[in-house]
Each structure stands twice: as C-alpha cells, then as structure tokens.
Enzyme design. Structure first.
Site, PDB file in Angstrom:
ATOM      1  CG  HIS A 205     -27.234 -44.778 -19.473  1.00 14.35           C
ATOM      2  ND1 HIS A 205     -26.135 -44.184 -19.913  1.00 14.35           N
ATOM      3  CD2 HIS A 205     -26.799 -45.159 -18.291  1.00 14.35           C
ATOM      4  CE1 HIS A 205     -25.243 -43.990 -19.061  1.00 14.35           C
ATOM      5  NE2 HIS A 205     -25.662 -44.706 -17.957  1.00 14.35           N
ATOM      6  CB  CYS A 330     -12.509 -42.594 -19.728  1.00 10.01           C
ATOM      7  SG  CYS A 330     -11.913 -43.161 -21.169  1.00 10.01           S
TER       8      CYS A 330
HETATM    9  C1  PLP Z   1     -22.073 -46.799 -16.752  1.00 15.86           C
HETATM   10  C2  PLP Z   1     -21.431 -47.609 -15.748  1.00 15.86           C
HETATM   11  C3  PLP Z   1     -21.871 -47.350 -14.371  1.00 15.86           C
HETATM   12  C4  PLP Z   1     -22.716 -46.399 -13.947  1.00 15.86           C
HETATM   13  O1  PLP Z   1     -23.946 -46.335 -14.349  1.00 15.86           O
HETATM   14  P1  PLP Z   1     -25.130 -45.280 -14.322  1.00 15.86           P
HETATM   15  O2  PLP Z   1     -26.321 -45.736 -14.985  1.00 15.86           O
HETATM   16  O3  PLP Z   1     -24.495 -44.410 -15.340  1.00 15.86           O
HETATM   17  O4  PLP Z   1     -24.969 -44.602 -12.994  1.00 15.86           O
HETATM   18  C5  PLP Z   1     -21.434 -48.223 -13.240  1.00 15.86           C
HETATM   19  N1  PLP Z   1     -20.721 -49.351 -13.707  1.00 15.86           N
HETATM   20  C6  PLP Z   1     -20.123 -49.414 -15.053  1.00 15.86           C
HETATM   21  C7  PLP Z   1     -19.177 -50.474 -15.436  1.00 15.86           C
HETATM   22  C8  PLP Z   1     -20.693 -48.888 -16.136  1.00 15.86           C
HETATM   23  O5  PLP Z   1     -20.366 -48.792 -17.105  1.00 15.86           O
END
Ligand code: PLP
Length: 405
Positions: A205, A330
C-alpha cells in the site's frame, strides 16, 4: 479526484490503488476464489498459479528468486517476522542486534520487545540529515551480533541509508542484514544481490497496491537464512508464515511491482520535478524554512519542511485544503512527536523541530496544479500564523536592521 476533498499529499501514509491493480485483483475477489493450498482441484490451482506469477513479479523487481518471497499481511508483519524470526533461531549464536533511531515503529517496537526477552539492541544515532554512517555500524559490531536492521529510505524525511555499504560490512562479518524497504523501493535502486541483503520487508500500500498485504524476502542461498515462524498453522509459505494466503492482495501486490518496474524511470523524473518545484516555491517565498533530511540522498517526493515559529498542528488546522502530515502525529495513532524528527532534532540541537515540521509526500497522481496550489496555501498559512507570533516578529526584527523595532 473529488474537488471538495483536500489535495492528497500524504502518499507516505498510503497510496491510492492503481486502477490497473484493481483490475488485476477483481477476478480473485469474484470467480477465482480458490484457496492456493487446495491441491486437488482447478480452483486451488488457479490461485496457486496467481501466487506464483506475483512472486515472480516481486522477485524480479528486487533481484531475488521467486521462492525467496514470503507473503505477509504487510510491512509491520514482515518486520516482526524478520527480527523475531532471526532472534529466536539464532539466540544461541548471539543476542546482539544493531538498528538505528529513525527506523519505523514496527522495527523499533519489535526491538524493544526483544530487549524484554534478554536481547541487547544498539540504536545508532543519525546525523543532522538523518543519515547513518556505515562506520558507526562497523564499530557497533560485537562477537555477539546476529542481525543488523537498517531501512532503505525514511518514510518521514526521505533520507536514504547507505544500504550497499552496510551490506558489505555485514557480509564480511557473517551477520544477517535486514532492510525495511517499505518506503521508496519503487523510486530508488534496489537489488538484494548487489546490496548484500539477507532479508527485506515490503508493503503493497505504499506503492499503489492494496493495504493488508506485504512480503518478506528471505535469502535462500549463500547463506540460506532460516527463521522461526511467528504464527503456527498449516505449513504455508515454506513454513515461515502459516495461514491461508490473501490471494487477491498478493495479485495486487505483484501487479503493483510489475507496474513500478515499467514506469520507474519516467515516474522518478516526474517526481523530482514536482519535488524541486514544491521546495523552491516554499523556500523562495518564506524565510526561516529548512528542508529536513538529506539534501541529495533522498527519495523524490518525500518533502519534510521545518517552518520556524509555526506550530505544526496549528498549520494543519489552518490548511485544511491539503491532506498532509505534521511531525507531531505522522505515523502513529498517538499524539507523540515523531521519533524520527526528534532524532534529527537531537542531532541538530533543535528541540522544536518535531513540532514545527510538515511532511508533504507526492506520488503518481500529483499534478503541477496540485503543487502550485500547495505552495500557495502553505505560504499563505505560514504568513498568517507568523503574523500572530511575537517570537517571529522579534526574530525578524533582530535579523533585519532595516525593519526597525
Ligand atoms: C508503512 C511502513 C511500514 C509498515 O507497513 P504496513 O504495511 O503499514 O504495516 C513499515 N516501514 C516503513 C518504512 C513504512 O513506510
């Protein structure tokens, strides 16, 4: 986009689904509903085939082979699986882990949980640009170190870490190297072979795929990485992640990576242009503003700006036509100031940094007009808030002798 909604400049929170991704997913939400673990009929075969194609799409993007891709529920689970899975299996070899201060919460909080179980964790500090020096990593190594975990690119300030250099240090010492590549992997060079990576986390996502699906790359050769599953069940995903696989999600993730590979060059060039335009537009119209993060080693489109004498939360309230993020809240559901900006603030000796910074993240559907409008709204809001700030008046008064008292 609907015109009564704010302009979306929060791609680091989540990206919209690419319509091509949705189209690829739809059959698997309707008639191709099979369980990939059903070995005895065509419903199951179709689902399994879809997983194979997606594994190939993700693997080829990162220089891996398909069987090295383990599907998870997202980046958070991939990070948990990497850290806990390695720690649990290798604890007899050593109990020391190295990471750094601006990692995502899902890495830092997992490290905290491991500390409660007796592991020792070194949290390296960052420099004023949010950067980790590979030499710090080398110096933090001990004979007990089993794992180094450093992110590819920071999702708040965009700073890219020296992954290949850290990878060669890890290789030379025989320590596993995990990279949280959830942010920016579709915009910057990334190859698990060239960068000496043993484990890497991804989430769909953040690159125009659906939420709730991610992957962990787990190296299968030189060395073969073994890790302990964190859920127990039916033997899926080479025994590393049990549970029925989210087939439509995986299909969407594969498609998102396939698109990323195809459009990368063009998309990156376009984002750099918009990025430059946004930064120039803001910094040329306002004084006492500063780009957080590294000026060059950064991901295009992750623009975090420090506005002195402007409180981030007040800014958001007076700028409701922009969907953006402040340093105060954030990435978490809490109102804690961002740990990333606090780490950078600590390095720069600037305590207020987290409270006076705003993150704009641009992406596939951001237009020049969106950026123009964002500049206009930002400049107006900052001027209005500063006009009410006696501190700002005083700062300007002393900086500019022409203005008098
Ligand atoms: C969004 C993000 C996550 C977490 O991913 P999810 O699929 O939302 O659990 C982990 N590390 C970084 C750097 C992110 O940007």
């Amino acid at each position: 986009m609907l015109t009564d909604k704010p302009i979306y400049l929060d791609y680091a929170a989540t990206t919209p689904l690419d319509p091509q991704v949705l189209e690829a997913m739809l059959p698997y939400l309707t008639h191709e509903f099979g369980n990939a673990a059903s070995r005895n009929h065509p419903y199951g075969w179709a689902a399994e085939k879809a997983l194979d194609i997606a594994r190939e799409q993700v693997a080829s993007y990162i220089g891996a082979s398909p069987q090295e891709i383990i599907w998870t529920s997202g980046g958070t689970e991939a990070n948990n699986l990497a850290l806990k899975g390695i720690a649990e299996i290798w604890q007899d070899k050593g109990n020391h882990i190295i990471t750094q201060a601006t990692e995502h919460r899902s890495v830092l909080d997992t490290c905290k949980a491991l500390e409660r179980k007796g592991f020792k964790v070194t949290y390296l500090r960052v420099d004023p640009q949010g950067w980790v020096d590979p030499e710090q990593v080398r110096q933090a190594l001990t004979p007990k170190t089993i794992l180094i975990s450093v992110m590819l690119a920071n999702n708040e300030i965009g700073t890219m870490q020296p992954i290949a250099d850290i990878g060669s240090i890890a290789k030379a010492r025989g320590v596993f190297f995990h990279v949280d590549a959830c942010w920016g992997v579709n915009y910057v060079p990334f190859n698990v072979q060239e960068m000496g990576i043993d484990l890497a986390s991804f989430t769909a996502h953040k690159l125009y795929g659906p939420k709730g699906i991610g992957a962990l790359y787990v190296r299968s050769r030189s060395p073969r990485v073994r890790l302990a599953p964190q859920m127990h069940g039916g033997g899926h995903e080479r025994g590393m992640r049990h549970g029925t696989v989210n087939v439509p999600g995986v299909v969407g993730m594969g498609k998102a990576f396939e698109i990323a590979a195809r459009v990368k060059g063009e998309e990156v060039a376009r984002l750099w242009k918009l990025d430059r335009k946004l930064i120039d537009g803001i910094t040329k119209s306002l004084d006492l503003v500063h780009l957080n993060g590294h000026p060059q080693r950064r991901v295009p489109g992750t623009v975090n700006i420090r506005f002195r004498y402007v409180e981030g939360e007040s800014f958001l309230m007076s700028c409701r036509d922009l969907a953006i993020a402040s340093g105060a809240a954030c990435t978490s559901a809490t109102l804690e100031p961002s740990h990333v900006l606090r780490a950078v603030g600590q390095a720069t000796g600037d305590d207020a940094l987290a409270h006076t910074s705003i993150r704009f993240t641009l992406g596939r559907w951001t237009t020049e007009e969106d950026v123009d409008r964002a500049i206009e709204l930002t400049v107006t809001a900052v001027r209005r808030l500063r006009a009410l700030s006696p501190l700002y008046e005083r700062a300007i008064g002393s900086a500019d002798p022409q203005r008098g008292k």
